[in-house]
Design a protein around this motif. Sequence first.
Motif, short mmCIF file in Angstrom:
data_model
loop_
_atom_site.label_atom_id
_atom_site.label_comp_id
_atom_site.label_asym_id
_atom_site.label_seq_id
_atom_site.Cartn_x
_atom_site.Cartn_y
_atom_site.Cartn_z
N ILE A 199 34.35 107.14 -5.92
CA ILE A 199 34.68 106.37 -4.91
C ILE A 199 34.56 108.59 -4.40
O ILE A 199 35.75 108.52 -3.50
CB ILE A 199 36.39 106.51 -4.62
CG1 ILE A 199 37.16 107.60 -5.69
CG2 ILE A 199 36.60 105.23 -5.04
CD1 ILE A 199 38.98 107.63 -5.28
N LYS A 200 33.78 109.67 -4.31
CA LYS A 200 32.99 110.37 -3.83
C LYS A 200 33.10 110.26 -2.14
O LYS A 200 31.77 108.73 -1.54
CB LYS A 200 31.92 110.92 -4.65
CG LYS A 200 32.73 111.32 -5.68
CD LYS A 200 31.38 112.32 -6.45
CE LYS A 200 32.28 113.27 -8.13
NZ LYS A 200 31.84 111.99 -8.49
N GLY A 201 33.60 110.81 -1.12
CA GLY A 201 33.51 110.76 -0.07
C GLY A 201 33.92 109.53 0.81
O GLY A 201 34.14 109.88 2.09
N LEU A 202 34.79 108.32 0.25
CA LEU A 202 35.62 107.69 -0.09
C LEU A 202 36.32 107.75 1.85
O LEU A 202 37.63 109.02 0.65
CB LEU A 202 36.56 106.83 -0.56
CG LEU A 202 36.90 105.84 -0.16
CD1 LEU A 202 36.38 104.84 0.07
CD2 LEU A 202 38.44 105.43 -1.11
N ARG A 203 36.76 107.84 2.55
CA ARG A 203 37.35 108.05 3.75
C ARG A 203 38.84 107.27 3.31
O ARG A 203 39.39 106.15 3.43
CB ARG A 203 37.54 108.11 5.33
CG ARG A 203 36.25 109.40 5.05
CD ARG A 203 35.24 109.13 6.51
NE ARG A 203 35.29 107.81 6.53
CZ ARG A 203 34.28 106.80 7.81
NH1 ARG A 203 34.64 107.65 8.55
NH2 ARG A 203 34.12 105.28 7.69
N VAL A 204 39.94 108.35 3.30
CA VAL A 204 41.82 107.54 2.81
C VAL A 204 42.37 108.11 3.62
O VAL A 204 43.08 109.40 4.24
CB VAL A 204 42.40 108.21 1.45
CG1 VAL A 204 43.96 107.26 1.46
CG2 VAL A 204 41.34 107.78 0.59
#
Lengths: 97, 486
Positions: free
Chosen positions: B257-262
Amino acid sequence: MKITNKEVDYAARLARLELSAEEKEKYSAQLESILKYIDKLNELDTSGVKPTSHVMDIVNVWRKDISARSSEELVENILANAPERSGNFYKVKKIIE
Amino acid sequence: MNNIIDLSALEISNKIRAGELSALEVTKAFIARINNLEKKLDAFNCVMEKEALSRAGEIDARIKAGDASGELLGVPVAVKDNLMIKGVKTTCSSKILENYTAPYNATVIEKLEKEGAVFVGKTNLDEFAMGSSTENSAFKTTKNPWDIQRVPGGSSGGSACAVAAKMAPLALGSDTGGSIRQPASLCGVVGLKPTYGSVSRFGLVAFASSLDQIGPFARTVEDSALLFKLISGHDSKDSTSAKIEPREFIGDMKKDIKGLRVGLPKEYFIDGVDKEVNDSVRAALKVLEGLGAVIEEISLPHTQYATAVYYIIAPSEASANLARYDGVKYGFRAQSGNLLEQYEKSRGQGFGPEVKRRIMLGTYALSAGYYDAYYGKAQKVRTLIKQDFENAFRKVDVIVTPTSPSAAFKAGEKSSNPLEMYLSDIFTISCNLAGIPGISIPCGFTANKLPIGLQILGKPFGEAEILRTAYNYERNCQWHAASPNL
């Protein structure tokens, strides 16, 4: 909004729901407090906002009008749930004098 | 080897396919577990012991004959008692349907049968799925396996309890305002509410048709993804089911989930949320951040209106849907004078207090003179809530919140005050109003050893993203590996 016995009687009649005197009293107080909470929506100006009745962007879903016959087993399974039946009919009270 | 009941659904079907276990051994193990715990937990309205054993025998015979197909080969599945399994009672935990036998299968049941699933029983719920604790069941209140003084949540409390207590590795539930996610949170299991239209509702007893969705319960994210995949897809018998291509989730969700915007909606971190819940969710965000996700504060400004909108729309739709229970075609019929009295008495005696309350509320909101002020207004605010999510999802990929403001509450604690009970769903309701998918996964325990749930919301048909987030979190935390002491 005050919910009196009159409003409760009216809604119960529309909903075909027999309520005891005790239930009527309870529901009038509870509906009043729930509706009071819901009045919170009036804080918002919604003029010009379109209503959402459904989240999916579909209007009418058509199919060809083809008649199909249910199996006898399915018909029997469905009718077997009837409180009262007469052959392949549901039996109800007489409604026409 | 582990005990059979400790295995995941995926492990069970793999072992059966490989000949390491028979379907009958597996079914017997789970039926024994159910019979052992049911008196204590009250999770089931009906245990399908005979049907399940005979079905497992058939599956073994089929495997012996060379056919080991089916992704749930020999896997026991518990089913919420508002879903139809042909020939089995479907009661909705209501007196009005106490003796109703389903004449046909729900589409989800047909689909799972083709995959080799073994149905072990029908699980308890709040009557007609209206409630957050199973206390509204006409038959019994299900217990929380982590503390039997407490509720399992609702309305799919029986399904959540059954999976948490390992009475079945998988269960089906339905979610109208949180009825899968909230009990999953309170029982420490994984519960997924799919995007509206992902799963056919054919054979699900209708509560609020624009909100209802069927979804899976499991102990792991992987099992949830599998069960979701198998039940989803277009169905000509449900015009509101979406025409989307079948999707695979399990491969994709194992990517990082690298870079996943939460997104972290500030409106969900408010007074009234238990400190332990708040702390666990904050700690979970740290974990996601550690895995490379980028956390961003967002705003869903109309959140505070969601409960009010829901308690107009859901009861309005329910009042129309439940008009069918008139004592004519099926269900309870009271004996009385004329037809009108028969309708009124059958419904008055057949429905329980919460169902009557919602029918009254819905009927009132739809009645002449009040329609615009209540139903019309609620539909407009529903648009604003939906737009909040559309705006947020331009900035972030998923949204993370607590599932429930508190861990499991005690039976009786909220049952006398309907409004207070309604407010226990404040974090799950918006998702149904907007039609988006949401999952609850275990993210810790209170000091009293009660499970806490993390809710991850996604874009419409964004199940892959929320499952990937959930899977990555789960693999790094292992909360799901804890079991209640039973």
